[in-house]
Design an enzyme around this catalytic site. Sequence first.
Site, mmCIF file in Angstrom:
data_model
loop_
_atom_site.group_PDB
_atom_site.id
_atom_site.type_symbol
_atom_site.label_atom_id
_atom_site.label_comp_id
_atom_site.label_asym_id
_atom_site.label_seq_id
_atom_site.Cartn_x
_atom_site.Cartn_y
_atom_site.Cartn_z
ATOM 1 N N TYR A 61 0.834 -1.204 0.000
ATOM 2 C CA TYR A 61 0.000 0.000 0.000
ATOM 3 C C TYR A 61 0.864 1.247 0.000
ATOM 4 O O TYR A 61 1.856 1.332 0.739
ATOM 5 C CB TYR A 61 -0.900 0.007 1.235
ATOM 6 N N ASP B 97 -0.667 15.810 5.279
ATOM 7 C CA ASP B 97 -1.587 15.068 4.411
ATOM 8 C C ASP B 97 -2.849 15.890 4.182
ATOM 9 O O ASP B 97 -3.924 15.596 4.718
ATOM 10 C CB ASP B 97 -1.925 13.726 5.060
ATOM 11 N N ASP C 102 -3.104 5.248 -2.783
ATOM 12 C CA ASP C 102 -4.015 6.273 -2.291
ATOM 13 C C ASP C 102 -4.155 7.364 -3.349
ATOM 14 O O ASP C 102 -3.191 8.073 -3.657
ATOM 15 C CB ASP C 102 -3.431 6.845 -0.992
ATOM 16 N N ASP D 262 -6.319 9.895 -3.036
ATOM 17 C CA ASP D 262 -6.946 11.053 -2.398
ATOM 18 C C ASP D 262 -8.300 11.360 -3.052
ATOM 19 O O ASP D 262 -9.108 10.472 -3.236
ATOM 20 C CB ASP D 262 -6.007 12.253 -2.426
ATOM 21 N N HIS E 119 -7.569 3.865 -4.613
ATOM 22 C CA HIS E 119 -8.832 4.236 -3.957
ATOM 23 C C HIS E 119 -9.020 5.746 -4.009
ATOM 24 O O HIS E 119 -8.078 6.525 -3.874
ATOM 25 C CB HIS E 119 -8.941 3.676 -2.534
ATOM 26 N N GLU F 190 -11.543 8.983 -2.568
ATOM 27 C CA GLU F 190 -12.378 9.309 -1.413
ATOM 28 C C GLU F 190 -13.357 10.427 -1.727
ATOM 29 O O GLU F 190 -13.118 11.236 -2.639
ATOM 30 C CB GLU F 190 -11.504 9.689 -0.221
ATOM 31 N N CYS G 1 -6.884 13.437 6.840
ATOM 32 C CA CYS G 1 -6.846 12.031 7.207
ATOM 33 C C CYS G 1 -8.241 11.616 7.634
ATOM 34 O O CYS G 1 -8.960 12.365 8.318
ATOM 35 C CB CYS G 1 -5.852 11.813 8.345
ATOM 36 N N ARG H 61 -13.775 5.042 -1.579
ATOM 37 C CA ARG H 61 -13.763 5.243 -0.122
ATOM 38 C C ARG H 61 -14.832 6.251 0.245
ATOM 39 O O ARG H 61 -14.985 7.289 -0.408
ATOM 40 C CB ARG H 61 -12.384 5.755 0.303
ATOM 41 N N GLU I 176 -14.342 4.321 5.715
ATOM 42 C CA GLU I 176 -13.256 4.846 6.542
ATOM 43 C C GLU I 176 -13.729 5.224 7.937
ATOM 44 O O GLU I 176 -14.866 5.672 8.140
ATOM 45 C CB GLU I 176 -12.628 6.062 5.848
ATOM 46 N N ASN J 226 -9.155 -0.356 7.206
ATOM 47 C CA ASN J 226 -7.950 0.439 7.466
ATOM 48 C C ASN J 226 -7.552 0.282 8.924
ATOM 49 O O ASN J 226 -8.285 0.708 9.817
ATOM 50 C CB ASN J 226 -8.235 1.914 7.150
#
Length: 307
Positions: free
Chosen positions: A51, A65, A92, A94, A119, A121, A129, A162, A192, A215
């Site tokens: 990952y 982040d 990721d 985002d 993924h 989101e 986060c 996500r 999440e 996660n």
Amino acid sequence: MPYVIGADLPDQPAGERFRALLERPEILRIPGAHLGLAALLAKKQGFESLYLSGAAMSATMGLPDLGMITIEDVCFFIRQVSRATGLPMLVDGDTGYGEALNVMHMVRSFEDAGAGAVHLEDQLLPKKCGHLNDKKLASADEMAAKVAAARKARRHLYVIARTDAVASEGMDAAVDRAKRYLEAGADAIFPEALTTAEMFREFAARMPGVKLLANMTEFGRTPFFTAEEFGAMGYSMVIWPVSHLRVAAKAWEALYAQIAAEGGTQGAVERMQTRAELYATIGYHEYEALDASLVRTVIPQGMPQKA
């Protein structure tokens, strides 16, 4: 052994290999490993997928982040892990770095760099986060459009949607969003920041037959569960996104403090990977063997004592 130049390169696209791993009955364990060396060490322990966390990549660059890194920044990390291990990676993505066209560009760029899955989101920029407070969500329609764009652009990349909706909109809304994203073309769902085993079980029960990602991040809202426990709750994949970076950063800090206090590294050698161990990990001699003009390196045994 790493994937040395020109040898043992996988024939099947990374997305197809990632999908094949998910066809097995056991949960797929995917540790974070966004650097080539970390990836090789994870592969040595038998992990078959890795990952790449946006938080880990951002922190490595000295950034928070908050969606500040670019597609090309991420591709730098994808390429090195792909070249080092050949393993199919979950990356990721985002919020997709923009709207539909940006998402399509991201998908093709990640595929070309060697990713197996991504993924996306449903947050708005500046994103946070998933385990922090006051996340701002895009509408379900906006997110569904991004998922559809990713599905349209992909050649083999496995697309995971996500949703961060549980914390702010509740379980019913999160389930409704997940169903919308599946209709738009997502291959799997990532709920999440669930906070109890009951929540994980409920979400899975309301998504029958759907591949789900869990996660397991430290210092967040989710209690510690093992891969086997997540599997029993109905999840097909689990990530440990930033664990490797947390351990490494703590070790770096301790080393620099020791150098500052003692004037050298003489007290830290027992905590270090040796030169021989490093060379074995990165396949130093295998690379040397590819070039007949190089004389095989003799590794020093131990360190000389002061006169």
